[in-house]
Design an enzyme around this catalytic site. Structure first.
Site, PDB file in Angstrom:
ATOM      1  N   GLY A  33       2.282   2.323  10.685  1.00  5.00           N
ATOM      2  CA  GLY A  33       3.223   3.427  10.536  1.00  5.00           C
ATOM      3  C   GLY A  33       3.914   3.838  11.825  1.00  5.00           C
ATOM      4  N   ASN A  88       0.872  -1.178   0.000  1.00  4.02           N
ATOM      5  CA  ASN A  88       0.000   0.000   0.000  1.00  4.02           C
ATOM      6  C   ASN A  88       0.907   1.225   0.000  1.00  4.02           C
ATOM      7  OD1 ASN A  88      -1.784   2.055   0.547  1.00  4.02           O
ATOM      8  ND2 ASN A  88      -2.353   1.323   2.599  1.00  4.02           N
ATOM      9  N   HIS A 139      -9.579   1.131   4.670  1.00  5.61           N
ATOM     10  CA  HIS A 139      -8.323   1.312   5.410  1.00  5.61           C
ATOM     11  C   HIS A 139      -8.578   2.244   6.598  1.00  5.61           C
ATOM     12  CE1 HIS A 139      -4.288   2.572   6.453  1.00  5.61           C
ATOM     13  NE2 HIS A 139      -3.873   1.487   5.849  1.00  5.61           N
ATOM     14  N   LYS A 154       0.214   4.230  -0.347  1.00  3.41           N
ATOM     15  CA  LYS A 154      -0.428   5.424   0.222  1.00  3.41           C
ATOM     16  C   LYS A 154      -0.175   6.644  -0.682  1.00  3.41           C
ATOM     17  CE  LYS A 154      -0.266   3.235   4.696  1.00  3.41           C
ATOM     18  NZ  LYS A 154      -0.227   3.357   6.147  1.00  3.41           N
ATOM     19  N   GLU A 201      -6.991   4.632   7.788  1.00  2.00           N
ATOM     20  CA  GLU A 201      -6.778   6.063   7.527  1.00  2.00           C
ATOM     21  C   GLU A 201      -8.015   6.670   6.878  1.00  2.00           C
ATOM     22  OE1 GLU A 201      -3.058   5.509   5.474  1.00  2.00           O
ATOM     23  OE2 GLU A 201      -2.165   4.920   7.392  1.00  2.00           O
ATOM     24  N   SER A 207       3.281  -2.065  10.317  1.00  4.05           N
ATOM     25  CA  SER A 207       4.723  -2.097  10.538  1.00  4.05           C
ATOM     26  C   SER A 207       5.384  -3.415  10.159  1.00  4.05           C
ATOM     27  CB  SER A 207       5.053  -1.723  11.997  1.00  4.05           C
ATOM     28  OG  SER A 207       4.613  -0.396  12.270  1.00  4.05           O
ATOM     29  N   GLU A 233      -5.543  -4.896  10.541  1.00  2.99           N
ATOM     30  CA  GLU A 233      -4.519  -3.875  10.738  1.00  2.99           C
ATOM     31  C   GLU A 233      -4.802  -3.113  12.025  1.00  2.99           C
ATOM     32  OE1 GLU A 233      -2.479  -2.776   6.777  1.00  2.99           O
ATOM     33  OE2 GLU A 233      -4.169  -1.438   7.077  1.00  2.99           O
TER      34      GLU A 233
END
Ligand code: PGA
Length: 250
Positions: free
Chosen positions: A173, A9, A95, A11, A97, A213, A167
């Site tokens: 991250g 991904n 996701h 991003k 985010e 991560s 996730e």
């Protein structure tokens, strides 16, 4: 046997040249990893350029999002048909985010998942708890709510085509990877939900990815877990060697 899937991904990173170079780097060595499916998910504007680079290789193309409507007055949005048209096979949906920053709810994720499936894309649907939710002992409840809201209304035929990514938000991250035991526990929990909503065969078929991560140095111990079938990789997918190191672990 579930075939491992390693998805990158990217991003909102890289420029056109960087995207093309990264795609070329991954595609050049992809054949070294016959046991895993590899997918790259660049920003939408670079999908076509990346599609050219991965064409003819085993690397699949994915998008990071899409809209659930087929076409029309939806300024700034991209449909499933458009993604297919530029060569996508996969699309990441829900996701964290997007859930946290862009107001994506379970109901929206469900509609997007249904639209992706009816167009013939493979949705990679993300679920995961925040740190506060984990610390409050609510991990199971949160995952179950996301499962019920974004997945459980799908038909049995449809759910079998979905990939689910667990996730944990606190691991994305942050460099703070879930332990293999923590990840496996949630994956097992998800299999239980799939099995009670659908059946054991469905539960055993669906690929469950871990994301948060993941890097080459920690991938092997995660992927060794019986219910972890691959990885959704953010930061470490931006370097071909690192991403392929994860593929090697699979
Ligand atoms: P990360 O991101 O690997 O950088 O933690 C994973 C993801 O958000 O999919």
């Amino acid at each position: 046997m579930r075939r491992p899937l390693i998805a990158g991904n990217w991003k909102m990173n890289l420029d056109r040249a960087g995207s093309v170079a990264l795609a070329a780097g991954v595609a050049a060595r992809a054949a070294e990893f016959p046991k895993a499916d590899l997918v790259v998910c660049p920003p939408d504007v670079y999908l076509a350029a990346v599609a050219e680079k991965v064409a003819g290789s085993k690397v699949g193309l994915g998008a990071q999002n899409m809209y659930f409507e087929g076409s029309g007055a939806f300024t700034g949005e991209t449909s499933a048909a458009m993604l297919l048209d530029v060569g996508c096979k996969y699309v990441i949906l829900g996701h964290s985010e997007r859930r946290a920053l862009l107001g994506e709810t379970d109901a929206i994720v469900l509609k997007k998942t249904q639209a992706a499936l009816s167009a013939g894309l493979v949705p990679i649907v993300c679920v995961g708890e925040t740190l506060a939710e984990r610390e409050a002992g609510r991990t199971h409840a949160v995952i179950e709510e996301q499962f019920k809201g974004s997945l459980a209304s799908l038909s049995e035929a449809d759910i079998a085509k979905v990939v689910v990514a667990y996730e944990p938000v606190w691991a994305i991250g942050t460099g703070k990877v879930a332990t293999p035991e923590q990840a496996e526990e949630v994956h097992l929990d998800l299999r239980g939900m799939l099995s009670s909503r659908y059946n054991a065969a469905v539960s055993e078929t669906i690929r469950l990815l871990y994301g948060g991560s993941v890097k080459a140095s920690n991938a092997a111990e995660l992927l060794k877990q019986p219910n972890i079938d691959g990885a959704l990789v953010g930061g470490a997918s931006l370097k071909a060697d690192e991403f392929l190191g994860i593929a090697a672990a699979a």
